[in-house]
Design an enzyme around this catalytic site. Structure first.
Site, PDB file in Angstrom:
ATOM      1  N   LYS A  90       0.855  -1.192   0.000  1.00 23.19           N
ATOM      2  CA  LYS A  90       0.000   0.000   0.000  1.00 23.19           C
ATOM      3  C   LYS A  90       0.885   1.234   0.000  1.00 23.19           C
ATOM      4  CE  LYS A  90      -4.030   1.945   0.119  1.00 23.19           C
ATOM      5  NZ  LYS A  90      -3.526   2.827  -0.971  1.00 23.19           N
ATOM      6  N   LYS A 126       5.542   1.786  -3.037  1.00 16.96           N
ATOM      7  CA  LYS A 126       5.464   3.132  -3.622  1.00 16.96           C
ATOM      8  C   LYS A 126       5.752   3.009  -5.104  1.00 16.96           C
ATOM      9  CE  LYS A 126       4.687   7.366  -1.998  1.00 16.96           C
ATOM     10  NZ  LYS A 126       3.680   7.716  -0.999  1.00 16.96           N
ATOM     11  N   GLY A 165      -2.799   7.999  -4.614  1.00 16.00           N
ATOM     12  CA  GLY A 165      -2.176   9.190  -5.184  1.00 16.00           C
ATOM     13  C   GLY A 165      -1.036   9.701  -4.321  1.00 16.00           C
ATOM     14  N   ASP A 166      -0.264  10.587  -4.896  1.00 17.49           N
ATOM     15  CA  ASP A 166       0.821  11.285  -4.201  1.00 17.49           C
ATOM     16  C   ASP A 166       1.026  12.570  -4.983  1.00 17.49           C
ATOM     17  OD1 ASP A 166       4.056  11.649  -3.623  1.00 17.49           O
ATOM     18  OD2 ASP A 166       3.050  10.657  -1.958  1.00 17.49           O
ATOM     19  N   THR A 210      -4.662  13.569   4.827  1.00 16.35           N
ATOM     20  CA  THR A 210      -3.288  13.770   5.284  1.00 16.35           C
ATOM     21  C   THR A 210      -3.154  15.084   6.037  1.00 16.35           C
ATOM     22  OG1 THR A 210      -2.518  12.530   3.340  1.00 16.35           O
ATOM     23  CG2 THR A 210      -0.867  13.750   4.594  1.00 16.35           C
ATOM     24  N   ASN A 241      -2.887  19.511  -1.558  1.00 15.36           N
ATOM     25  CA  ASN A 241      -3.959  19.067  -0.666  1.00 15.36           C
ATOM     26  C   ASN A 241      -3.508  18.944   0.783  1.00 15.36           C
ATOM     27  OD1 ASN A 241      -6.111  18.983  -2.425  1.00 15.36           O
ATOM     28  ND2 ASN A 241      -5.834  16.840  -2.975  1.00 15.36           N
ATOM     29  N   SER A 377      -6.972   5.750   3.300  1.00 14.42           N
ATOM     30  CA  SER A 377      -6.970   4.831   2.163  1.00 14.42           C
ATOM     31  C   SER A 377      -7.357   3.427   2.613  1.00 14.42           C
ATOM     32  CB  SER A 377      -5.587   4.801   1.505  1.00 14.42           C
ATOM     33  OG  SER A 377      -5.389   5.912   0.670  1.00 14.42           O
TER      34      SER A 377
END
Length: 445
Positions: A90, A126, A165-166, A210, A241, A377
């Site tokens: 994850k 990742k 997402g990142d 986050t 964000n 998530s």
């Protein structure tokens, strides 16, 4: 550092040359483990730590795509599946020109212990690409995302690897990738990606998670000092964000955020950042931060210097890795900072962390302080698995509870090992021991 750890670190550096961020992440973890090995020498057996430093799988692939003028481009795609000992891999996907294997390995390594701290049954991984979505049309982003997913879909699944997402990967990019995955697999496996739109399997609070989680962690740090966010003066780097929703939540709790930034510079607004204006500029119009100062009389834009020159009580670095060095740390201390908590992944350099520790500034490491995103998530995965959808307030309460638990683990572990208030040591040891114990139970695999 324990001599055994020094030898392992030397091997890691030798086997992964030219990957300084990855070396930094390993060194940071190892800096906390000497006290663990003195109490639990069994963790040094069976090459356990060496195995923890080596990803289970590293995938690199080409991503050809066609722009709006019909020209073909080629980028490089990555997915590092680091550890599945606690559950399916994850971790997010990052689309940015700086992405390379070392960056992805560093992020994946940190993700393993961050995910362990959440208490959720998820492993760590990742991925991403050196593709830059900035300035691209929707068609071009779609073209790239479809090509990227055409290869990635071979390696992921809701019980195998669940990306999110990142940086550079938001709901638009997740949508294009999920659409391509669904088409190629001929199945609506909603649990394969998180960060989805709420109308097609996404979780409420995921966008805010986050940043909100960071605010909840900081609230716990302050509560441990019999204090609160009310009346605090805060500086937040970044304007994505994480930064936006950290600003929103700390201001809801009575703080005043006086500065934020993007790659072009930073704005100072002593009246407090107007978060709705910031959302409009960054999320809807996709403009640079300078526009905020153009449209807000109380704000000024600075295109040189450092956002960390702005005096504050609390600093929240939410932009990117190694953005806050030892010189900036000294400046923050001189200007009265009391708490630093990481919204980004490893935004404070090792020397910067040392400066804060020496000055007794409370420091919240990213693997704990910014774990709210991956925690939510995991909550999205729960909803997808049960074909359920939770309302915003319920999910937000779950998030706050998880962040309180993470802080408690960091605090209690630091105290157990004789270093109260050292939340970095507490986070490192709590995450490490959970992963290590599980690896011991499963044997040499």
């Amino acid at each position: 550092m324990d001599e055994r750890l020094n030898k392992i670190l030397d091997t890691v550096i030798h086997r992964s040359p030219g990957e300084p961020e990855f070396h930094q992440a390993v060194r940071s973890l190892f800096s906390s483990l000497t006290v663990v090995l003195s109490r639990h020498p069994e963790y040094a057996e069976n090459a356990l730590i060496e195995r923890m430093c080596e990803p289970e799988r590293q995938i690199i692939f080409r991503v050809p795509w066609i722009d709006g003028l019909g020209k073909v481009h080629v980028n490089r795609g990555y997915r590092v599946q680091y550890s599945s000992v606690l559950g399916p891999y994850k971790g997010g996907l990052r689309f940015h020109p700086s992405v390379n294997l070392g960056i992805v390995k560093f992020l994946g390594f940190e993700q393993v212990y961050k995910n362990a701290l959440t208490g959720m049954p998820i492993g760590g991984g990742k991925g991403g690409s050196d593709f830059d979505p900035k300035g691209k049309t929707d068609f071009e982003v779609m073209s790239f995302c479809q090509s990227y997913m055409t290869e990635l879909q071979r390696h992921i699944g809701e019980h195998t690897d669940v990306p999110a997402g990142d940086i550079g990967v938001g709901r638009r990019e997740i949508g294009y990738m999920f659409g391509q995955y669904k088409r190629l697999r001929n199945a609506h496996e909603s649990g394969v990606l998180t960060g989805k739109g709420t109308s097609w399997g996404g979780s409420l609070v995921r966008t805010e998670a986050t940043g909100y989680g960071l605010a909840y962690f900081v609230s716990n740090m302050l509560a441990a000092e019999d204090d609160s966010l009310d009346g605090q003066k805060v500086v937040v780097s970044g304007a994505g964000n994480v930064a936006i929703y950290a600003i929103e939540k700390v201001q809801e709790r009575g703080a005043r955020v006086v500065a934020c930034s993007d790659s072009s510079g930073y704005v100072v607004d002593e009246k407090g950042i107007d978060v709705e204006l910031l959302k409009d500029i960054k999320n809807r119009r996709r403009e640079r931060i300078r526009v905020y100062a153009d449209e807000r009389d109380s704000a000024t834009f600075v295109d040189n210097g450092s956002i960390w020159d702005v005096p504050c009580n609390i600093a929240l670095p939410c932009a990117t890795q190694n953005e806050l060095d030892d010189a900036a740390a000294h400046t923050l201390i001189k200007n009265g900072v009391r708490i630093v908590a990481e919204g980004a992944n490893m935004p404070v350099t090792a020397k910067g962390v040392a400066v804060f520790r020496e000055a007794n500034v409370r420091y919240g490491p990213g693997k704990a302080a910014n774990a709210g995103g991956v925690a939510t998530s995991a909550l999205e995965m729960q909803q997808n698995a049960s074909r359920d959808s939770w309302h915003f307030d319920y999910t937000d309460r779950r998030l706050e509870s998880i962040m309180t638990d993470i802080f408690g683990r960091c605090r209690d572990t630091a105290e157990e090992y004789g270093h109260p208030h050292n939340y970095l040591l507490g986070a490192n040891i709590a995450g490490f021991t959970k992963v290590a114990d599980s690896m011991c139970a499963l044997g040499v695999v």
